[in-house]
Design a protein around this motif. Structure first.
Motif, short mmCIF file in Angstrom:
data_model
loop_
_atom_site.label_atom_id
_atom_site.label_comp_id
_atom_site.label_asym_id
_atom_site.label_seq_id
_atom_site.Cartn_x
_atom_site.Cartn_y
_atom_site.Cartn_z
N SER A 22 -14.07 -47.93 -100.10
CA SER A 22 -13.16 -46.93 -99.06
C SER A 22 -12.91 -48.01 -97.99
CB SER A 22 -13.92 -45.70 -98.70
OG SER A 22 -15.05 -45.96 -98.31
N VAL A 26 -1.00 -48.81 -93.20
CA VAL A 26 -1.09 -48.51 -94.73
C VAL A 26 -1.09 -49.77 -95.48
CG1 VAL A 26 0.15 -47.24 -96.51
CG2 VAL A 26 0.12 -46.21 -94.18
N GLU A 27 -0.37 -50.67 -95.12
CA GLU A 27 -0.29 -52.02 -95.99
C GLU A 27 -1.53 -52.65 -95.78
OE1 GLU A 27 2.08 -53.11 -97.88
OE2 GLU A 27 2.94 -51.24 -97.83
N GLU A 28 -2.20 -52.68 -94.46
CA GLU A 28 -3.37 -53.35 -94.25
C GLU A 28 -4.65 -52.79 -95.17
OE1 GLU A 28 -6.31 -56.10 -92.71
OE2 GLU A 28 -4.22 -56.01 -93.31
N ARG A 29 -4.56 -51.30 -95.06
CA ARG A 29 -5.56 -50.63 -95.67
C ARG A 29 -5.39 -50.86 -97.21
NH1 ARG A 29 -7.92 -46.15 -93.47
NH2 ARG A 29 -7.75 -44.97 -95.61
N LYS A 30 -4.20 -50.94 -97.63
CA LYS A 30 -3.95 -51.38 -99.36
C LYS A 30 -4.82 -52.55 -99.39
CE LYS A 30 -0.43 -48.32 -100.23
NZ LYS A 30 1.26 -48.05 -100.62
N ARG A 31 -4.52 -53.48 -98.70
CA ARG A 31 -4.71 -55.01 -98.79
C ARG A 31 -6.11 -55.27 -98.74
NH1 ARG A 31 -6.42 -59.68 -96.27
NH2 ARG A 31 -6.95 -58.67 -94.43
N LYS A 81 -8.54 -52.82 -99.56
CA LYS A 81 -8.86 -52.22 -100.82
C LYS A 81 -8.99 -53.17 -102.03
CE LYS A 81 -9.66 -47.70 -102.68
NZ LYS A 81 -9.27 -46.35 -102.55
N ARG A 82 -7.73 -53.60 -102.22
CA ARG A 82 -7.54 -54.56 -103.25
C ARG A 82 -8.38 -55.75 -103.42
NH1 ARG A 82 -1.88 -53.57 -102.30
NH2 ARG A 82 -1.85 -55.49 -101.33
#
Length: 515
Positions: A157, A165-170, A172-173
């Motif tokens: 998490s 949003v993009e940084e959060r996805k980056r 997490k991946r």
């Protein structure tokens, strides 16, 4: 915003003051003998099962048994229990080799999971407060600078404070690609923009800390601390160190070196901000912290143009009353005046909650406002002012009676500082010795130290008024005493001293106790 840390190291405690733009916003005290701090992991023994509370009492070595509720059991409790047994059998093992067990039921009973006499690994979630023992959780976690490691989990998490949003996805991946097997990870706010190499190094370090701690379970007898949280100073640095930090002042050489070493591991570019300060006056006096403590932690707190807060504490909750005082009205009417005072009060209330570390339920009685628009402005201002507060909190809008309710997480006892003092001159009797006699007392002790103790290099610390008297004129009392006894005597004024208080120190700045 310029952020500074001032650390006062004493024999029995370390007091840490956080300043933002020279204004005191947080004050924490770490006892040198403190135990059961939030984050400590203990190997404890279940003493009592309480079916009515759906909880258990666990002996972790505190004078009162600690409290463990069923809802604070980790969903992966069976995996944790299995890991403990295998660590004892094999003297440690990698978490990655463990076969995870099924999760416990969300609506289960404590007696179905724990039994009296069972050994369990638990973490302190709340320090002992008042008459209560520590509160525990079995959902273990180890916090690092950028990541929090969650053993026996598979979840990743990302902090909600990272807005992109993009940084959060980056993030997490990235974490999912390097996450160790059987470990979950929480990505902290400061991880924004950081690279995989940094995360991989920190994960390796955290996994090693956890597995090393559990290697020795076979050799210890509960209750026992198996993995301690780092000291409070390092916790503050780990959680809030950012580019706005300009200075960290410490009055203890050993601790300053320790902090430098710690910062070099989490933010090497900031290592130079740590400064050892050796002053003849106490470090809090030197940086004006002591004066701010006395003015900010009393029952009444002034904040703007004569307005003030009255802060009262009860067992159940805290009450803060906002008063305009003798403030001159700057607005055209009562409504605009009330709004201005309330908006300023919101900033001060947010500061006070953090400064005193007040927790539980807080009720604030703001000055009444009639317009819904103004009430909304105050609510928005309060939320904005509380954004930098690291404790979990919930703010409710103003009620029709003008009251605002806030709940704030309390994990350790509230900071209390006594700002009223018994008169050191009369000791509460209302009568004092003649002022001229204090000089005679100082000279008598000086003669004793020189003649009996054979000390020839002395520092005398007194109130600044007395300092001025002793240094007055070319042939001052200080010079007369030094010449008479053939010694080196230095007189230093300390603003926090009482008017007749005085202390002698040797040349190493160690106090010489009177006999």
């Amino acid at each position: 915003m310029n952020t500074e840390l001032v650390i006062d190291v004493k024999a029995e405690e370390v007091v840490i003051a956080l300043l933002k733009d020279k204004r005191l916003v947080e004050l924490t005290t770490e006892k040198t003998s403190v135990k059961f701090a939030v984050g400590d992991i203990y190997y404890g023994k279940v003493k009592k099962i309480m079916p009515g509370l759906n909880a258990a009492f666990v002996n972790v070595g505190y004078e009162k048994d600690a409290f463990l509720h069923y809802l604070d059991l980790s969903p992966q409790f069976y995996s944790l229990d299995s890991y403990i047994k295998q660590c004892i059998a094999r003297k440690g093992m990698p978490v990655a080799k463990l076969k995870l067990e099924p999760e416990i039921s969300k609506n289960g009973k404590i007696g179905d999971v724990l039994s009296v006499g069972q050994y369990v690994a638990v973490q302190v979630a709340k320090e002992p407060i008042s008459t209560k023992g520590p509160r525990l959780t079995s959902e273990l976690s180890i916090a690092g600078r950028h990541l929090v490691l969650m053993p026996f989990s598979e979840k990743v998490s990302v902090s909600q404070k990272i807005k992109s949003v993009e940084e959060r996805k980056r993030l997490k991946r990235l974490i999912e690609s390097i996450r160790p097997k059987n470990f979950g990870v929480i990505v902290r706010t400061v991880a924004e923009g950081k690279n995989a190499e940094l995360f991989d190094s920190e994960l390796t370090e955290l996994v090693e800390r956890f597995e090393t701690a559990f290697k020795h379970l076979r050799d210890i007898e509960p209750p026992k601390l198996i993995l301690g949280e780092i000291d409070r100073t390092s916790v503050i640095l780990r959680d809030i160190l950012n580019p706005s930090f300009e200075n960290i002042y410490v009055n203890d050489l050993a601790l300053s070196k320790e902090i430098k070493r710690y910062i070099s591991t989490i933010a090497p570019e900031k290592e130079g901000i740590v400064k050892f300060v050796s002053t003849e006056v106490p470090i809090f006096d030197h940086f004006g912290v002591d004066k701010q403590i006395k003015s900010s932690l009393g029952r009444t707190v002034s904040f703007k143009n004569g307005a003030y807060l009255i802060i009262e504490h009860t067992e159940a909750f805290h009450v803060i009353d906002v008063n305009s005082g003798n403030r001159v009205k700057l607005g055209d009417d009562q409504e605009s005046n009330a709004l201005e005072v309330n908006l300023a009060a919101a900033d001060e209330v947010a500061r006070q909650l953090q400064l005193r570390d007040m927790g539980g339920i807080i009720v604030i009685d703001f000055i009444d406002m009639q317009q819904a628009e103004n009430r909304q402005k105050l609510f928005d201002k309060m939320r904005s002012a509380m954004e930098l507060d690291r404790a979990k909190h919930t703010i409710l809008p103003l009620s029709k009676f003008g009251l605002m309710q806030i709940t704030r997480q309390r994990v350790r006892p509230e900071m209390t500082v006594t700002t009223t003092e018994t008169c050191p001159v009369c000791h509460g009797t209302g009568k004092a010795d003649a002022a001229v006699l204090v000089i005679d007392k100082i000279e008598d002790q000086l003669e004793f130290l020189v003649e009996e103790k054979k000390i020839k290099n002395l520092v005398l610390k007194v109130h600044p008024f007395v300092e001025a008297y002793l240094k007055k004129g070319f042939w001052s009392l200080r010079r007369k005493w030094a010449f008479k006894h053939h010694i080196h005597l230095k007189v230093v004024g300390v603003p926090s001293f009482y008017i007749y208080e005085y202390k002698f120190f040797n040349r190493f700045n160690r106090e010489i106790e009177p006999e």
